[in-house]
Design a protein around this motif. Structure first.
Motif, mmCIF file in Angstrom:
data_model
loop_
_atom_site.group_PDB
_atom_site.id
_atom_site.type_symbol
_atom_site.label_atom_id
_atom_site.label_comp_id
_atom_site.label_asym_id
_atom_site.label_seq_id
_atom_site.Cartn_x
_atom_site.Cartn_y
_atom_site.Cartn_z
ATOM 1 N N SER A 37 3.511 0.710 7.653
ATOM 2 C CA SER A 37 2.636 -0.122 8.620
ATOM 3 C C SER A 37 2.286 1.098 9.750
ATOM 4 C CB SER A 37 3.583 -1.043 9.407
ATOM 5 O OG SER A 37 4.064 -2.028 8.683
ATOM 6 N N ASP A 51 13.573 -1.694 6.097
ATOM 7 C CA ASP A 51 12.891 -1.667 7.342
ATOM 8 C C ASP A 51 12.323 -0.418 7.721
ATOM 9 O OD1 ASP A 51 13.267 -4.428 7.998
ATOM 10 O OD2 ASP A 51 15.347 -4.089 8.568
ATOM 11 N N LEU A 62 11.021 -3.851 -0.573
ATOM 12 C CA LEU A 62 9.771 -3.454 0.161
ATOM 13 C C LEU A 62 8.566 -4.579 -0.392
ATOM 14 C CD1 LEU A 62 8.085 -1.086 1.358
ATOM 15 C CD2 LEU A 62 7.540 -0.349 -0.834
ATOM 16 N N SER A 70 9.351 0.324 5.358
ATOM 17 C CA SER A 70 8.196 -0.877 5.799
ATOM 18 C C SER A 70 7.362 -0.246 6.963
ATOM 19 C CB SER A 70 8.788 -2.104 5.820
ATOM 20 O OG SER A 70 7.975 -2.940 6.309
ATOM 21 N N ASN A 117 7.487 -11.030 4.322
ATOM 22 C CA ASN A 117 9.099 -11.169 4.328
ATOM 23 C C ASN A 117 9.795 -12.394 4.220
ATOM 24 O OD1 ASN A 117 11.513 -9.645 4.264
ATOM 25 N ND2 ASN A 117 11.546 -9.290 6.476
ATOM 26 N N ASN A 135 -1.408 -0.490 3.756
ATOM 27 C CA ASN A 135 -0.726 -1.864 3.180
ATOM 28 C C ASN A 135 -2.003 -2.158 2.182
ATOM 29 O OD1 ASN A 135 -3.754 -2.576 4.465
ATOM 30 N ND2 ASN A 135 -2.761 -2.309 6.567
ATOM 31 N N ARG A 139 8.520 -7.480 2.043
ATOM 32 C CA ARG A 139 8.016 -7.417 3.430
ATOM 33 C C ARG A 139 6.495 -7.166 3.085
ATOM 34 N NH1 ARG A 139 13.019 -5.602 3.349
ATOM 35 N NH2 ARG A 139 14.329 -5.625 5.279
ATOM 36 N N LYS A 140 6.232 -6.169 2.391
ATOM 37 C CA LYS A 140 4.625 -6.064 2.369
ATOM 38 C C LYS A 140 3.575 -6.824 1.578
ATOM 39 C CE LYS A 140 4.846 -2.252 4.672
ATOM 40 N NZ LYS A 140 4.439 -2.214 6.003
#
Lengths: 200, 200
Positions: free
Chosen positions: B119, B112, A166, B115, A174, B124, A169-170
């Motif tokens: 989003s 994924d 996580l 994530s 990524n 975020n 990605r955040k």
DNA sequence: AAATAGTTTAACCAAATGGTTAACTTTGCA
DNA sequence: TGCAAAGTTAACCATTTGGTTAAACTATTT
């Protein structure tokens, strides 16, 4: 006798699969495939999935824990020990990125067994605990109990590995290279963070 | 129509079981038993195990994450926000002790999807990231990047829950009352630790 | 009250899974 | 060389597991 080699292949394959999927998620067939052998061989060398798992799990722990404890038996200054602990632990993680998640998963699955394993091998924290209490009473570091300091340290070290899918990605678009850089940075960041928090 | 009540019973039961055992370890029959209903009802209200799991998992997250982010939108001084974050997060954990282990397990199972979920909901970290960078450039706190501070905080907060089965045994003679006291203490210990580390 | 739609259950099913068996091959050695 | 033990395999087995079905039951509507 290809025996030794086959057994070793099994252990290595099991390590891979168990680390990634945990005891519940791993399949014996998957382990056999990974090792490139027949599934029956797993039961030839290890009675059951449980036994294979234990062999792998406690093999890993036997390798990891003593090294960590020995750091605190050295005669460096206390804060250098913390630095060494962070670096050593983190180096090990970087070579076995699935390990923390794995260990904590299994801690929750069968805690008594793990606790017994540590007791059997004389792995306890009294030595380190005494050391920290002494540092506090000598006024070398700000007051803190061992469990708190321990939880803080382990938490900070382990979190970016457990949360990597996580976080990467955040927080790092990524990008795995950026994330590896981040992981490396953390050794000094954590050490500094702890030193400052302890008022050293 | 007992429908609404039954569906709710299923969700509650699934929550219990999934939290404790994770997606892989949970059994549909077990969930049905916990809910006191026939297994077929699970498939009547939810197509599959996967869908039931997602419903539960993202239900939990939807409840947790916004509250955490909103803390940083308040206009308290920065270090008070950290204190509020630690307390809020920790309170939530104390009511759902299996949650951290659960979340991190699933983070690794299907990153994924998680994530994407964040989003989709506009969850975020840019807001908080900017806030911290500003604090650093204003010289209010020692230099640190957001990912490092975030990993440190979450790690320290979450660790005693993830590691509880072992920590309680090895550091608190397996006394749950003592451990709960320790958990409560951590709110102020962590806050202090961070404040001092950040040189505030 | 009859028709209808929603709810619940027991029995069942196919696939997956950990584990076993019996036969076959290879290896070590008397 | 021959033979016993170790190693390996394919086929098989019992159980578990997520999921389905068809019938029964309940509530709602007209």
């Amino acid at each position: 006798m290809g025996s030794d080699s086959t057994k070793e292949k099994i252990v290595q394959a099991a390590k891979q699969i168990f680390l990634r999927k945990g005891m519940d998620g791993a399949r014996m067939q998957e382990i056999a495939d990974e090792a490139g052998i027949n599934k029956a061989m797993l039961h030839y060398y290890f009675h059951s999935k449980d036994q294979l798992f234990d062999e792998v799990f406690y093999g890993i722990l036997s390798q990891l824990i003593p090294g960590l404890i020995s750091i605190f038996k050295s005669d460096k200054p206390f804060l250098d020990k913390i630095e060494a602990f962070v670096t050593e632990y983190d180096t090990y993680m970087s070579r076995n990125p699935f390990l923390p998640q794995f260990v904590f998963r299994e801690i929750n699955r069968d805690p008594d067994q793990l606790s017994r394993f540590m007791s059997d091998r004389g792995l306890n924290f009294e030595l380190v605990e005494g050391m920290i209490n002494r540092e506090v009473s000598n006024g070398n570091i700000r007051p803190i109990t061992f469990p708190h300091l321990f939880a803080n340290l382990i938490g900070m070290i382990v979190m970016p590995y457990i949360g990597r899918p996580l976080f990467q990605r955040k927080l790092f678009k990524n990008d795995p290279i950026e994330y590896d850089r981040f992981l490396l940075e953390r050794r000094s960041v954590i050490t500094q963070f702890v030193k400052q928090a302890l008022g050293a």
